[in-house]
Design a protein around this motif. Structure first.
Motif, mmCIF file in Angstrom:
data_model
loop_
_atom_site.group_PDB
_atom_site.id
_atom_site.type_symbol
_atom_site.label_atom_id
_atom_site.label_comp_id
_atom_site.label_asym_id
_atom_site.label_seq_id
_atom_site.Cartn_x
_atom_site.Cartn_y
_atom_site.Cartn_z
ATOM 1 N N THR A 176 0.821 -1.227 0.000
ATOM 2 C CA THR A 176 0.000 0.000 0.000
ATOM 3 C C THR A 176 0.845 1.263 0.000
ATOM 4 N N ASP A 177 2.144 1.129 0.276
ATOM 5 C CA ASP A 177 3.060 2.269 0.185
ATOM 6 C C ASP A 177 3.671 2.381 -1.203
ATOM 7 N N LYS A 178 3.176 1.560 -2.138
ATOM 8 C CA LYS A 178 3.636 1.535 -3.537
ATOM 9 C C LYS A 178 5.092 1.107 -3.654
ATOM 10 N N LYS A 179 5.517 0.200 -2.773
ATOM 11 C CA LYS A 179 6.847 -0.391 -2.846
ATOM 12 C C LYS A 179 6.730 -1.811 -3.380
ATOM 13 N N VAL A 180 7.695 -2.236 -4.189
ATOM 14 C CA VAL A 180 7.706 -3.595 -4.718
ATOM 15 C C VAL A 180 8.132 -4.529 -3.588
ATOM 16 N N VAL A 181 7.337 -5.584 -3.353
ATOM 17 C CA VAL A 181 7.546 -6.425 -2.179
ATOM 18 C C VAL A 181 8.170 -7.772 -2.536
ATOM 19 N N LEU A 190 17.277 -7.441 -6.480
ATOM 20 C CA LEU A 190 17.607 -6.500 -7.557
ATOM 21 C C LEU A 190 19.106 -6.253 -7.530
ATOM 22 N N VAL A 191 19.738 -6.368 -8.697
ATOM 23 C CA VAL A 191 21.186 -6.171 -8.815
ATOM 24 C C VAL A 191 21.450 -4.900 -9.611
ATOM 25 N N LYS A 192 22.278 -4.030 -9.044
ATOM 26 C CA LYS A 192 22.732 -2.819 -9.736
ATOM 27 C C LYS A 192 24.222 -2.660 -9.462
ATOM 28 N N LYS A 220 29.160 -12.936 2.635
ATOM 29 C CA LYS A 220 30.487 -13.545 2.710
ATOM 30 C C LYS A 220 31.311 -13.329 1.439
ATOM 31 N N THR A 221 30.692 -12.762 0.414
ATOM 32 C CA THR A 221 31.430 -12.504 -0.820
ATOM 33 C C THR A 221 32.138 -11.155 -0.727
ATOM 34 N N GLU A 222 33.191 -11.012 -1.484
ATOM 35 C CA GLU A 222 33.921 -9.744 -1.508
ATOM 36 C C GLU A 222 33.442 -8.825 -2.624
ATOM 37 N N GLU A 223 32.818 -9.417 -3.659
ATOM 38 C CA GLU A 223 32.472 -8.593 -4.816
ATOM 39 C C GLU A 223 31.092 -7.956 -4.756
ATOM 40 N N TYR A 224 30.235 -8.429 -3.834
ATOM 41 C CA TYR A 224 28.878 -7.880 -3.787
ATOM 42 C C TYR A 224 28.524 -7.361 -2.394
ATOM 43 N N GLU A 225 27.650 -6.378 -2.390
ATOM 44 C CA GLU A 225 27.146 -5.786 -1.150
ATOM 45 C C GLU A 225 25.630 -5.997 -1.103
ATOM 46 N N ILE A 226 25.126 -6.544 -0.017
ATOM 47 C CA ILE A 226 23.701 -6.823 0.111
ATOM 48 C C ILE A 226 23.039 -5.781 0.996
ATOM 49 N N GLU A 227 21.846 -5.372 0.620
ATOM 50 C CA GLU A 227 21.094 -4.385 1.386
ATOM 51 C C GLU A 227 19.625 -4.803 1.436
ATOM 52 N N GLU A 228 19.050 -4.801 2.621
ATOM 53 C CA GLU A 228 17.618 -5.004 2.782
ATOM 54 C C GLU A 228 16.974 -3.627 2.827
ATOM 55 N N ALA A 229 16.367 -3.232 1.720
ATOM 56 C CA ALA A 229 15.807 -1.888 1.611
ATOM 57 C C ALA A 229 14.645 -1.896 0.630
ATOM 58 N N SER A 230 13.754 -0.945 0.810
ATOM 59 C CA SER A 230 12.575 -0.840 -0.053
ATOM 60 C C SER A 230 12.986 -0.615 -1.511
ATOM 61 N N ILE A 231 12.193 -1.182 -2.408
ATOM 62 C CA ILE A 231 12.430 -1.038 -3.846
ATOM 63 C C ILE A 231 11.224 -0.353 -4.467
ATOM 64 N N SER A 232 11.465 0.734 -5.164
ATOM 65 C CA SER A 232 10.377 1.418 -5.861
ATOM 66 C C SER A 232 10.220 0.836 -7.263
ATOM 67 N N PRO A 233 9.032 0.943 -7.835
ATOM 68 C CA PRO A 233 8.851 0.447 -9.207
ATOM 69 C C PRO A 233 9.802 1.096 -10.207
ATOM 70 N N GLU A 235 12.897 1.740 -9.859
ATOM 71 C CA GLU A 235 14.223 1.118 -9.829
ATOM 72 C C GLU A 235 14.317 -0.105 -10.724
ATOM 73 N N LEU A 236 13.191 -0.725 -11.011
ATOM 74 C CA LEU A 236 13.211 -1.996 -11.734
ATOM 75 C C LEU A 236 13.852 -1.858 -13.110
ATOM 76 N N GLN A 237 13.513 -0.791 -13.823
ATOM 77 C CA GLN A 237 14.034 -0.631 -15.182
ATOM 78 C C GLN A 237 15.470 -0.124 -15.202
ATOM 79 N N LYS A 238 15.998 0.277 -14.052
ATOM 80 C CA LYS A 238 17.391 0.718 -13.965
ATOM 81 C C LYS A 238 18.320 -0.417 -13.527
ATOM 82 N N ALA A 239 17.736 -1.554 -13.139
ATOM 83 C CA ALA A 239 18.530 -2.662 -12.603
ATOM 84 C C ALA A 239 19.299 -3.384 -13.705
ATOM 85 N N ASP A 240 20.405 -4.014 -13.314
ATOM 86 C CA ASP A 240 21.163 -4.867 -14.232
ATOM 87 C C ASP A 240 20.565 -6.272 -14.272
#
Length: 282
Positions: A176-181, A190-192, A220-233, A235-240
């Protein structure tokens, strides 16, 4: 064969009726578990999530509902379905005993365990046409209750029908907050660049067992950073990359969202590391 309260019954046996609260009110919680070589994967995580779900739903937890007891019930169910030592999909459902909607004294629970064969022993990623779209007919409520794997899945069913009618392979659900769940049948990542995001449980996403373990793998990986954060619609088209996770399929690479096409390089790497964890006896 199914396991009802510790008794093995034929699949066509009558053991539920119209009074069942899971049927009447969706008053049930469930776990979908993958077994590899007859061993339930991530069993401790599944057990702890089931206990948490039962507490959130204010179900009484029987004294015999230990991790060892329920695992033994799963193993018995596998054995009676000729799946001992094999790969299987298991569903364990717990529901409150029969009674009216407003009868809080009806707090006891029953359980049923089902098992079906799976072909592949490890997770495989298939790269092909896997297009998704936002489902905007109905919205999820953010909060703890949405994170429970309960039988209240009307939103997912309607999203599945929408996807089928419009030739999509999946849909992404919005709160209801218009965030992708999440997706219909799994958590969303989502990877960027080198950053990977997944919606937080507070946004209403299922507290997925594979989600939890994949977050730990990424940390545990060195090449990626993980974040638990809200995703807006937006952002989807900007993702890799976009990918969906659940304990049965593992990692599902999304190939397209609207006009944006995605790669699968990160998804491929992570499924390899996920299988390494499985081989170590997850």
């Amino acid at each position: 064969m199914v396991n009802f309260n510790g008794t093995i019954l034929r699949s066509d046996a009558t053991y539920l009726n119209e009074q069942n609260r899971g049927l009447r009110y969706g008053d049930a919680a469930f776990e979908t578990i993958r077994a590899n070589g007859g061993k339930p994967l991530f069993w401790e995580d599944h057990y702890l999530r089931l206990m948490a779900s039962m507490r959130i739903l204010r179900m009484d937890i029987p004294m015999n509902f230990t991790m060892e007891y329920l695992e033994e019930q799963i193993l018995q169910t596998l054995a009676h379905n000729d799946l001992e030592g094999k790969n299987a999909r298991i569903r364990m459902t717990v529901f409150r005993k029969d009674g009216g909607l407003y009868t809080p004294s009806q707090r006891g629970v029953d359980f049923v365990i089902e098992a079906k064969p799976l072909d592949t022993p490890f997770y495989q990623i298939e790269v092909g046409n896997y297009e998704v779209e936002l489902f905007k007919d109905h919205y999820m409520a953010p909060g703890l209750l949405s994170s429970v794997k309960s039988n209240n899945r009307a939103l997912n069913v309607l999203a599945g029908i929408f996807a089928e009618e419009n030739d999509y392979q999946n849909c992404l659900l919005i709160n209801t907050d218009k965030k992708v769940v999440e997706a219909i049948n799994g958590n969303l990542f989502l990877v960027k660049g080198t950053k990977i995001k997944t919606p937080p449980v507070a946004d209403g996403s299922i507290n997925g067992v594979l989600r939890k373990n994949l977050i730990e793998i990424i940390k545990k990986t060195e090449e990626y950073e993980i974040e638990e954060a809200s995703i807006s619609p937006f952002e989807l088209q900007k993702a890799d990359e976009l990918f969906i996770t659940n304990v049965i399929s593992g990692i599902i690479a999304v190939s397209k969202y609207r006009k944006k096409k995605f790669g699968s390089e990160v998804s491929r790497k992570l499924v390899g590391r996920l299988n390494a964890l499985v081989r170590l006896g997850a």
